[in-house]
Scaffold this motif. Sequence first.
Motif, PDB file in Angstrom:
ATOM      1  N   SER A   7       0.823  -1.215   0.000  1.00  0.00           N
ATOM      2  CA  SER A   7       0.000   0.000   0.000  1.00  0.00           C
ATOM      3  C   SER A   7       0.855   1.262   0.000  1.00  0.00           C
ATOM      4  CB  SER A   7      -0.975   0.010   1.172  1.00  0.00           C
ATOM      5  OG  SER A   7      -0.298   0.145   2.387  1.00  0.00           O
ATOM      6  N   LEU A   8       2.041   1.195   0.605  1.00  0.00           N
ATOM      7  CA  LEU A   8       2.960   2.335   0.560  1.00  0.00           C
ATOM      8  C   LEU A   8       3.483   2.561  -0.856  1.00  0.00           C
ATOM      9  CD1 LEU A   8       5.034   1.784   3.814  1.00  0.00           C
ATOM     10  CD2 LEU A   8       3.389   3.616   3.370  1.00  0.00           C
ATOM     11  N   LEU A   9       3.667   1.483  -1.592  1.00  0.00           N
ATOM     12  CA  LEU A   9       4.135   1.594  -2.971  1.00  0.00           C
ATOM     13  C   LEU A   9       3.010   2.004  -3.919  1.00  0.00           C
ATOM     14  CD1 LEU A   9       6.365  -1.599  -3.028  1.00  0.00           C
ATOM     15  CD2 LEU A   9       7.163   0.764  -3.027  1.00  0.00           C
ATOM     16  N   ASP A  10       1.793   1.558  -3.614  1.00  0.00           N
ATOM     17  CA  ASP A  10       0.622   1.869  -4.444  1.00  0.00           C
ATOM     18  C   ASP A  10      -0.045   3.131  -3.894  1.00  0.00           C
ATOM     19  OD1 ASP A  10      -1.546   1.768  -6.181  1.00  0.00           O
ATOM     20  OD2 ASP A  10      -2.573   0.198  -5.053  1.00  0.00           O
ATOM     21  N   VAL A  11       0.642   4.253  -4.019  1.00  0.00           N
ATOM     22  CA  VAL A  11       0.186   5.493  -3.386  1.00  0.00           C
ATOM     23  C   VAL A  11      -1.148   5.996  -3.940  1.00  0.00           C
ATOM     24  CG1 VAL A  11       2.459   6.281  -2.651  1.00  0.00           C
ATOM     25  CG2 VAL A  11       1.641   6.875  -4.930  1.00  0.00           C
TER      26      VAL A  11
END
Length: 117
Positions: free
Chosen positions: A71-75
Motif C-alpha cells: 500500500s505504501l508503494l501503491d500510493v
Amino acid sequence: MAAGEEQSREYLRRHRLPELLHHLGALLLFHRPERPREFLIQVLERVKAGRRAEGEYPDLMDEANVEAMFSLLDVLGQGHITAVQYREALKTLGLSTEDLEVGDDENITLEVFKEGV
C-alpha cells in the motif's frame, strides 16, 4: 580477475549465500533477540526443515506487513505497482531478482507481490 576469485564468486552465487546472509541479518535486526546465536541456529534449522518440505521457510514479515508495504508503494490505490517498484522492493528486502520473469510494462498486483515477497 583471478581464477580463484571467479570460483569464489560462482560458489557464492550458486549457493545464494549473499541472499541468505542478508536475510539472516535482516531477521536479527527485525526481531532483536536476546540470544542472537541461538536465534540464528533456530532460523537455520527452520530453513533446513523448509527445504526438506517439513516446515515453512522463516519469513521476515507477516502478511499484514507485506500488505502495508504494498500500500505504501501503491500510493494512488490503483491495486497494482510497476515492475520497477516491485524489483526495488525485492532488492530492498534482500531478495534476489535474478530469476524474476516480469516485463517492465507489467503491473504487479498485491497477490503477485505477496508471492514474490
